[in-house]
Every structure is written in structure tokens, then in C-alpha cells.
Motif scaffolding. Structure first.
Motif, short mmCIF file in Angstrom:
data_model
loop_
_atom_site.label_atom_id
_atom_site.label_comp_id
_atom_site.label_asym_id
_atom_site.label_seq_id
_atom_site.Cartn_x
_atom_site.Cartn_y
_atom_site.Cartn_z
N ASP A 258 -3.31 9.99 -13.49
CA ASP A 258 -2.10 9.24 -13.10
C ASP A 258 -1.17 10.12 -12.27
OD1 ASP A 258 -3.01 7.03 -14.46
OD2 ASP A 258 -1.82 7.41 -16.27
N ARG A 259 -1.04 11.38 -12.66
CA ARG A 259 -0.18 12.29 -11.90
C ARG A 259 -0.77 12.55 -10.50
NH1 ARG A 259 -0.30 17.61 -10.89
NH2 ARG A 259 -2.02 18.00 -12.35
N LEU A 260 -2.09 12.72 -10.44
CA LEU A 260 -2.73 12.93 -9.14
C LEU A 260 -2.49 11.73 -8.23
CD1 LEU A 260 -4.70 14.62 -7.35
CD2 LEU A 260 -6.56 13.27 -8.37
N ASN A 261 -2.57 10.54 -8.77
CA ASN A 261 -2.39 9.35 -7.96
C ASN A 261 -0.97 9.23 -7.42
OD1 ASN A 261 -5.00 8.34 -7.97
ND2 ASN A 261 -4.72 7.20 -9.88
N ARG A 262 -0.01 9.70 -8.18
CA ARG A 262 1.37 9.68 -7.67
C ARG A 262 1.50 10.62 -6.46
NH1 ARG A 262 2.47 9.33 -13.29
NH2 ARG A 262 2.79 11.58 -13.48
N ARG A 267 0.84 10.92 0.26
CA ARG A 267 0.27 11.66 1.38
C ARG A 267 -1.10 11.17 1.86
NH1 ARG A 267 -3.25 15.80 -0.24
NH2 ARG A 267 -3.38 16.14 -2.50
N LYS A 268 -1.73 10.28 1.13
CA LYS A 268 -3.03 9.77 1.59
C LYS A 268 -2.86 8.32 2.02
CE LYS A 268 -5.94 12.96 -1.02
NZ LYS A 268 -6.86 13.52 -0.02
N THR A 275 -2.73 0.00 1.31
CA THR A 275 -2.55 0.78 0.08
C THR A 275 -3.01 2.21 0.32
OG1 THR A 275 -4.75 0.16 -0.71
CG2 THR A 275 -2.90 -1.22 -1.42
N PRO A 276 -2.45 3.16 -0.43
CA PRO A 276 -2.89 4.55 -0.30
C PRO A 276 -4.23 4.77 -1.00
CG PRO A 276 -1.26 4.38 -2.03
CD PRO A 276 -1.36 3.02 -1.40
N CYS A 277 -4.88 5.87 -0.70
CA CYS A 277 -6.08 6.26 -1.44
C CYS A 277 -5.69 6.64 -2.86
CB CYS A 277 -6.77 7.43 -0.75
SG CYS A 277 -7.39 7.06 0.91
N ASN A 302 -13.75 6.00 -9.10
CA ASN A 302 -13.90 5.62 -7.70
C ASN A 302 -12.71 6.22 -6.95
OD1 ASN A 302 -13.17 3.96 -5.31
ND2 ASN A 302 -14.87 2.64 -5.90
N ALA A 303 -12.99 7.03 -5.95
CA ALA A 303 -11.93 7.66 -5.15
C ALA A 303 -12.14 7.31 -3.69
CB ALA A 303 -11.94 9.17 -5.34
N GLN A 304 -11.08 6.98 -2.99
CA GLN A 304 -11.16 6.63 -1.57
C GLN A 304 -10.68 7.80 -0.71
OE1 GLN A 304 -8.47 4.32 -3.29
NE2 GLN A 304 -10.26 4.09 -4.58
N TYR A 305 -11.19 7.85 0.51
CA TYR A 305 -10.70 8.86 1.45
C TYR A 305 -10.62 8.27 2.86
CZ TYR A 305 -15.70 9.79 2.56
OH TYR A 305 -17.03 9.69 2.93
N LEU A 306 -9.80 8.90 3.69
CA LEU A 306 -9.51 8.40 5.03
C LEU A 306 -10.45 9.01 6.06
CD1 LEU A 306 -5.63 8.71 4.85
CD2 LEU A 306 -6.96 6.60 4.71
N PRO A 307 -10.64 8.36 7.20
CA PRO A 307 -11.47 8.95 8.26
C PRO A 307 -11.02 10.34 8.66
CG PRO A 307 -11.07 6.63 8.74
CD PRO A 307 -10.24 6.97 7.54
#
Length: 440
Positions: A258-262, A267-268, A275-277, A302-307
Motif C-alpha cells: 500500500d505504501r509503495l502504491n502511494r 510518479r508512474k 490511472t497510475p501504475c 500484477n504490476a503495470q509499467y509504462l513504455p
């Protein structure tokens, strides 16, 4: 393309007159349960080959050249370490399909692409998931949204052009691909075979939004180990052989995620992403007996990342390293976890892709919608699609298709009939304008 050309008007009239054929073709696709075998061992519902045979029959009737082949992981071994390569995937009875309608010459080429596999229906359906039932202006069934609705729309768009007495000047290729739902090896095999074009519709569901990018997706499993012991008995210090509850230790990671997601929320981000990653926990499994402390706990995420975060091969290795470092630092805050660090296993790295939002093909797609009276929205796809390999091989690609992507993988999945027809019309108009047409 503010005004519809006479050729475009003919094509739209054909679609209006044959709307039942458009809907009927989607129903035929839905009635074939082409579930990806990643999710089941039930061969009765893993019939991707049968679905491909239906598409091949349709495309043969339109005069296309048919290329139907089963991808071979051994032949693709040089792609080890690249997105979409999985040495253990098998493709017996699961062919890719490329169907090429040759142009008359002088026009730009177009690729119409989509995957033919679907996920398991799951529980809770109130309708037959493979019945293709129509009710209240909707078509129900597994894959109506993800993504046989898009496959039906793109094929019927091409048929509408051809049946209207027109012939594209540029080549039009229909690609229906296997294995997208388990990592995209079908698409890797497709581009390896040399298929591409001057522009591509990846007809994943977008709710008719024009999507010039998609995020990458990582599937991971974090295994947290404990030490089992009788749950009703007092336990001493773990250093003296006492039990350690893996569920309690797993809770530490859940809280810190939860802290990581904040942090990622700030920034992602991407200007075209709604929505952010984030790192989403999707499955938790722990414990063996009601009377024992859990010996281990498994957290699937499940983690998302940007191009912009992809490496030179298009993979999310930097994000994997970031997550691994995060888990390691969390473990360092706990004496047991410092000596018994958790294990991270990476299951899937589904790649991302992006073209500029003002690319001519993006503009064309938006203008096709505007010509139909639909106010176009350009927005990135939050989930993975197979567009990455096409873009890296030089084919400008947009995600565009009927259906609300939030309904993908849901019980009672459905697509609106009118949205299916609008997508068919928009792609047909774009085809006429992009490729150019001659009288047949």
C-alpha cells in the motif's frame, strides 16, 4: 475526412443492410469455446483451432491468401529474453492465421489484428457463456468484449468494403492470433513470420476510444516462508524453535505494498493514461491445516509499467528490479525475514507499446469516428495488448475496438450491438481512406 466519401457511404450502407450478418458472425465465434489452455486442462473448451478454421473459411470466401501455422517454440528460441517468448508453451491444434487480401497497387497497407483465445468463463454466469445469447440490444458470452467483438468487427469491416464493389489499393492483412491471454507468443510468431503493415488496428476492447499506447504487465509471485506449529499451543521465540506464522509475515508485505502504491501514484503516470501504475495483489494462498500456523504464504500480484520504463528488448526488467529491491528492504525490517528472505518468481512479462498521440494513423481513426457523429477520445489502454511487437517492428498501431474493457473477463460478459456496428463502420471508413480503393 470530415465528410464521408461516396465510396465510404456505400460501405456504410452495406453494413446497415447486413447488420444481422455482422452480429451473426460474432455469435458464431462466441459459440466456439476457444479457451487458452493456460487456464485449464479441459480439451473440450480449448478449441482455438476450430475458431481459426471459421475465420479461415470466411477469409477464403473473400478471396484472401491463407497462411495457417502452429507456432514452434524451438524455432523462436532466439527470442529468449524477449517479450512473448515462453519455451514451455505448446501450440498443437492452436494455429495462428494470416489472411492477405492483395491490393490493386499504390495504396498504404493495413493490418487488422486480434487474438482468438479467451479466458475461462468462471462461475456465476446467468447465461450460457458460449451461447451468444442476444437480449436488450446486447450479445452475451465469453469473449464478446475480449476480444471476439473486435475480431468480428474488423473482419466484417473488410467484407463490407469488398462486398460494396471496392478493392483496396494497399494490401489488407487479417491476423487472428493465439496465446495472448497467456503472454502473447502468438503475436511474436506472427511478426517473426514477417507480417506487418503501414498501419494496424489492434481491435482490443477500448469502448471506441482510440488508444495509441498500452502499459506493460508483470505477473509475479512472492513466497513468504514461516515455520509451522500447533496453533493452539504457546510458542517460544523462533530462535529457539518456535513457530513463525507465514500469514503474519505476509501481512507485513501487504501493508507495505500500500505504501509503495502511494509512491507510484505520484510518479508512474502518463498524460494519456487514466490511472497510475500500481502493484495489485490478485491471489493469496497460505496454510495447510486449521490447527497449524502457516508454513508458507504465496502472494500473486500484477504490476503495470509504462513504455518509458521498458528496456531495449521491450521488457519491464527495471520495474522487476525495483519491486525486488522493495521486497528485500521490507524483509530487512524483520529479524525472521532477514534470515529467511522471501522468494520472488516472475511469471509473465507482457510488453507495452506507444506511438505519438498525433500520429497520422491516430488522427485517421479519430476522424473516422467523427464522420460517424462520435466525438473521438484518444486515451491509452490501461491493460496489456499485443501492440508492442508490431510497433517495435515498424507498424504504427492503435488499440480500437467495441466493448467496455472493464467488462472483459467478467461473468455475463457482453457487448452492445450498436457499439459493435459502430466499430465496424469506423474501421471500414478508415480502411477506405488509409488504403485507398478502386472499383472492383
Amino acid at each position: 475526412m470530415a465528410n464521408i466519401s461516396p465510396q465510404g457511404a456505400r460501405v456504410l450502407s452495406w453494413i446497415d443492410e447486413h447488420r444481422e450478418e455482422v452480429i451473426g458472425f460474432l455469435q458464431d465465434l462466441i459459440r466456439i469455446p476457444s479457451v487458452n489452455p493456460w487456464f485449464t486442462t479441459d480439451g473440450e473448451i480449448c478449441r482455438e483451432g476450430e475458431a481459426q478454421a471459421l475465420v479461415a473459411e470466411k477469409m477464403k470466401a473473400l478471396g484472401a491468401e491463407i497462411d495457417l501455422w502452429e507456432p514452434d517454440p524451438a524455432d523462436l528460441a532466439r527470442y529468449e529474453g524477449h517479450p512473448g517468448y515462453y519455451a514451455d508453451h505448446r501450440f498443437e491444434g492452436r494455429p495462428n492465421l494470416a489472411a492477405v487480401v492483395r491490393g490493386t497497387g499504390g495504396g498504404r497497407s493495413l493490418l487488422l489484428a486480434g487474438h482468438i483465445d479467451v479466458v475461462l468463463p468462471g462461475e456465476g454466469w446467468t447465461r450460457d457463456p458460449f451461447g451468444a445469447e442476444r437480449a436488450d440490444g446486447r450479445i452475451y458470452g465469453r469473449g464478446t468484449v475480449d476480444m471476439k467483438g473486435g475480431v468480428a468487427a474488423m473482419i466484417m469491416a473488410l467484407e463490407a468494403v469488398l462486398r460494396s464493389g471496392l478493392r483496396p489499393k494497399g494490401d489488407v492483412t487479417v491476423g487472428t492470433l493465439v496465446d495472448e491471454e497467456a503472454g502473447g507468443m502468438g503475436t511474436l510468431a506472427f511478426v517473426d513470420r514477417g507480417y506487418g503493415a503501414d498501419g494496424c488496428f489492434m481491435t482490443e476492447p477500448s469502448g471506441l476510444m482510440v488508444s495509441p499506447l498500452c502499459r506493460g504487465i508483470l505477473w509475479g509471485k512472492l513466497t513468504v516462508r514461516g515455520r509451522s506449529g500447533h496453533i493452539e499451543m504457546p510458542q517460544g521465540d523462533w530462535r529457539d524453535g518456535g513457530a513463525v506464522d507465514a500469514i503474519d509475515k505476509a501481512r507485513l508485505f501487504l501493508d507495505q505494498i500500500d505504501r509503495l502504491n502511494r509512491d507510484w501514484k505520484d510518479r508512474k503516470t502518463h498524460p494519456l493514461q487514466p490511472t497510475p501504475c500500481q502493484v495489485y495483489v490478485s491471489q493469496i494462498a497460505a496454510g495447510e491445516y486449521p490447527t497449524s500456523f502457516a508454513n508458507r504464504a504465496e502472494i500473486h500480484f500484477n504490476a503495470q509499467y509504462l513504455p518509458s520504463e521498458a528496456d531495449e528488448k521491450g521488457r519491464g526488467t527495471a520495474v522487476q528490479a525495483e519491486i525486488e529491491t522493495f521486497f528485500r528492504r521490507v524483509a530487512e525490517t524483520d529479524p525472521w525475514l532477514r534470515e529467511n528472505p522471501p522468494e520472488v518468481e516472475w511469471l509473465i512479462d507482457a510488453d507495452c507499446g506507444e506511438i505519438p498521440g498525433d500520429h497520422p494513423f491516430v488522427t485517421l481513426c479519430a476522424e473516422s469516428l467523427r464522420a460517424l457523429g462520435v466525438d473521438p477520445v484518444v486515451q491509452g489502454s490501461s491493460c496489456h495488448t499485443d501492440m508492442g511487437w508490431f510497433i517495435r517492428r515498424g507498424t504504427p498501431t492503435v488499440n480500437f475496438g467495441p466493448g467496455d474493457p472493464r467488462i472483459a473477463h467478467h461473468t455475463d460478459e457482453f457487448v452492445e450491438e450498436e457499439e459493435l456496428l459502430t466499430a465496424t463502420k469506423a474501421m471500414a471508413l478508415a480502411l477506405v481512406d488509409w488504403c485507398g480503393v478502386d472499383e472492383a
